[in-house]
Design a protein around this motif. Structure first.
Motif, PDB file in Angstrom:
ATOM      1  N   SER A 455     -33.079  18.523 -44.044  1.00  0.00           N
ATOM      2  CA  SER A 455     -32.680  18.159 -45.400  1.00  0.00           C
ATOM      3  C   SER A 455     -32.673  16.644 -45.592  1.00  0.00           C
ATOM      4  O   SER A 455     -32.217  15.900 -44.724  1.00  0.00           O
ATOM      5  CB  SER A 455     -31.280  18.715 -45.705  1.00  0.00           C
ATOM      6  N   ARG A 456     -33.220  16.243 -46.720  1.00  0.00           N
ATOM      7  CA  ARG A 456     -33.277  14.837 -47.142  1.00  0.00           C
ATOM      8  C   ARG A 456     -34.138  13.985 -46.231  1.00  0.00           C
ATOM      9  O   ARG A 456     -33.944  12.777 -46.128  1.00  0.00           O
ATOM     10  CB  ARG A 456     -31.875  14.243 -47.295  1.00  0.00           C
ATOM     11  N   ASP A 457     -35.137  14.591 -45.608  1.00  0.00           N
ATOM     12  CA  ASP A 457     -36.171  13.822 -44.905  1.00  0.00           C
ATOM     13  C   ASP A 457     -37.075  13.093 -45.895  1.00  0.00           C
ATOM     14  O   ASP A 457     -37.586  12.009 -45.611  1.00  0.00           O
ATOM     15  CB  ASP A 457     -37.074  14.752 -44.079  1.00  0.00           C
ATOM     16  N   TYR A 458     -37.334  13.734 -47.022  1.00  0.00           N
ATOM     17  CA  TYR A 458     -38.231  13.216 -48.053  1.00  0.00           C
ATOM     18  C   TYR A 458     -39.628  12.943 -47.502  1.00  0.00           C
ATOM     19  O   TYR A 458     -40.279  11.946 -47.849  1.00  0.00           O
ATOM     20  CB  TYR A 458     -37.657  11.949 -48.701  1.00  0.00           C
ATOM     21  N   THR A 459     -40.116  13.833 -46.650  1.00  0.00           N
ATOM     22  CA  THR A 459     -41.499  13.724 -46.174  1.00  0.00           C
ATOM     23  C   THR A 459     -42.439  13.692 -47.381  1.00  0.00           C
ATOM     24  O   THR A 459     -42.315  14.494 -48.305  1.00  0.00           O
ATOM     25  CB  THR A 459     -41.842  14.917 -45.267  1.00  0.00           C
ATOM     26  N   GLY A 460     -43.382  12.763 -47.369  1.00  0.00           N
ATOM     27  CA  GLY A 460     -44.278  12.568 -48.497  1.00  0.00           C
ATOM     28  C   GLY A 460     -43.947  11.340 -49.310  1.00  0.00           C
ATOM     29  O   GLY A 460     -44.698  10.974 -50.214  1.00  0.00           O
ATOM     30  N   ILE A 461     -42.842  10.661 -48.976  1.00  0.00           N
ATOM     31  CA  ILE A 461     -42.462   9.452 -49.691  1.00  0.00           C
ATOM     32  C   ILE A 461     -43.288   8.260 -49.233  1.00  0.00           C
ATOM     33  O   ILE A 461     -43.340   7.217 -49.895  1.00  0.00           O
ATOM     34  CB  ILE A 461     -40.954   9.163 -49.499  1.00  0.00           C
TER      35      ILE A 461
END
Length: 524
Positions: A455-461
């Motif tokens: 959760s809240r890795d924000y892969t793709g940022i």
């Protein structure tokens, strides 16, 4: 026209030289250095013909200054790792809280010696003028590569906005260096574009806050560009943030202004302006203005408040079947705030072909509801928050076999992991956009992205692409194996299944990278 002040720079242009002299756009470093730099790749800082990797950590603590920021350069062929920050000897700067050195990066051979030079933005740098601090005025640094990499023999140049172009003035909250784009034109001239999206612009006797501008340099020529300049599409408005994003090729470059108001009541709808490197009156020539306005021909969608069309842009070379060279370009435009159906902030991406005349055609428009595309529109996915577009073989006619698009979806949930994030791989020239698409997420096995979706890795940022590899950064990783952030280098051929080379993982504490950081993995 831009408001100008006839002041001098805050101090003389700071150039610290260890062993050789050089400058942005100048040529002729020492013959020994030139002879040792073979060049051959876009990011080859030691000139050995092997691609090097630039990874930023703009939130890193440096000499106890939180979020001062740093950049690490990993030389190819295992030749070492260099760490560069405002504490680096010769930088003529002091790490300060919140500078975010490394928030933007670019690379080009500024001095023509065969070794690539690194450009780093610190958009939140406070600049002192007349005894007062100009908060978030911003600064840009050029660190010259040498056959030894970085260090002894390097020269470092530091620029505030007024130092880079004395016809302008350094002001509070300009955020000079927020975006960077550099390279070499088709005429072999080095160029550099610098975004200052916080620049206030005066037009019609009225000042517009955060309208934004760019600084453009080609060889020795420098100019500033904003909307309302001769030939430049668009109208100067408050909070347009022209210069928020930048991209380019050897023939064209593009500027994103995601805060652009389209019509009378669509703030932050967004727009993108395309230029060619040909100079007109000393400035680059504007070719086209792109937006989703209802009167805009050729692009799908409708301009809506908070779409933020142009938040992320990327451009690659395109060779038509009637040409023997890459005369055109493809431009990918992310619209992360796009409402799909009734689903807000689901996001979308548009791919446009640019021709030398400035004519353009939409070649793809994709969101999570598009034909055959994996997934479905979901609130808060922010599909298109980052885009990475590449031509894997510029020596042949461009086709669906050579053009690849990676779309960041940082808000995507992965099973029970909220906002774990994903990257959507597409072939934008396919007849059906979903015919060969693939969604990749972090997984312990069976994925080209190692690790565990958290959760809240924000892969793709964080994304960027080259002809051989896709680079996926997870700077906000919450996985226990990568708590300081991570960068994955993935061969494109591995994603198609034609090779099994394997993903290279770069992270603090491994492979010679210092075991420190807060958001390692920022690229693109």
């Amino acid at each position: 026209m831009r408001k100008r002040m006839s002041g001098v720079g805050l101090m003389a242009i700071a150039v610290t030289v260890f062993a050789v002299t050089g400058g942005v756009g100048t040529r002729g470093q020492q013959a020994a250095a030139a002879a040792a730099c073979a060049g051959g790749t876009a990011t080859d800082f030691n000139g050995d013909g092997v691609t090097d990797t630039v990874v930023a950590d703009p939130n890193a603590t440096v000499t106890e200054a939180a979020r001062a920021g740093l950049v690490r350069v990993v030389l190819g062929a295992g030749k070492g790792v260099f760490e560069i920050s405002q504490a680096t000897s010769g930088m003529n700067a002091v790490p300060e809280r919140g500078d975010q050195f490394g928030a933007a990066r670019a690379a080009f051979d500024a001095d023509g010696d065969g070794c690539t030079d690194l450009v780093v933005g610190a958009p939140y740098e406070d600049v002192t003028k007349d005894g007062a601090d100009l908060h978030d005025a911003g600064a840009v640094y050029v660190i010259h590569g040498t056959p030894a990499g970085f260090g002894a023999g390097s020269s470092i140049e530091s620029y505030t906005q007024a130092q880079f172009d004395p016809s302008t003035v350094t002001e509070e909250y300009d955020r000079f260096g927020f975006a960077l784009q550099s390279g070499t034109t088709s005429d072999s001239a080095p160029y550099l574009a610098i975004g200052a999206p916080g620049e206030n612009i005066t037009s019609g006797g009225k000042e517009f806050a955060d309208a934004g501008c760019i600084h453009y340099m080609q060889g020795a020529a420098k100019s500033t560009v904003n909307e309302d300049d001769p030939g430049v599409p668009g109208v100067v408005e408050a909070h347009d943030r022209f210069g928020y994003s930048l991209t380019g090729t050897n023939r064209y470059f593009a500027v994103g202004s995601p805060g652009e108001t389209i019509g009378a009541d669509t703030p932050f709808a967004g727009a993108v302006t395309v230029f060619k490197h040909t100079l007109t009156g000393g400035a680059p020539t504007a070719l086209a203005g792109l937006d989703q306005g209802v009167t805009q021909e050729g692009l799908d969608g409708v301009a809506e408040p908070n779409d933020q069309f142009g938040t992320s842009i990327d451009m690659t070379n395109f060779r038509p079947d009637d040409q023997t060279y890459n005369s055109d370009a493809l431009l990918a435009i992310g619209t992360p705030g796009e409402t799909v159906g009734s689903v807000t902030n689901s996001g979308a991406v548009t791919v446009v072909r640019i021709k030398p005349s400035g004519a353009y055609t939409q070649v793809a428009a994709v969101d999570a509801s598009s034909d055959g595309v994996e997934g479905f529109p979901t609130e808060g996915d922010f599909f298109g928050q980052r885009v990475a577009l590449t031509n894997t073989d510029t020596s042949v006619v461009s086709s669906d076999a050579t053009i690849r698009l990676a779309v960041g979806v940082p808000g995507r949930d992965v099973k029970d992991a909220k906002d774990a994030g994903a990257v959507h791989i597409l072939r934008p020239l396919d007849t059906s956009i979903g015919a060969n698409d693939k969604v990749i997420t972090r997984a312990p096995s069976g994925s080209v992205l190692p690790g565990t979706a958290t959760s809240r890795d924000y892969t793709g940022i964080s994304l960027t692409a080259g002809s051989d590899n896709l680079y996926v950064g997870v700077p906000y990783s919450k996985n226990s194996d990568t708590p300081k952030g991570v960068l994955y280098v993935i061969p494109w051929t591995d994603m198609t299944g034609s090779t099994t080379t394997g993903t290279t993982t770069l992270k603090p504490g491994a492979g010679g990278i210092p075991d420190a950081g807060m958001s390692f993995g920022v690229v693109g």
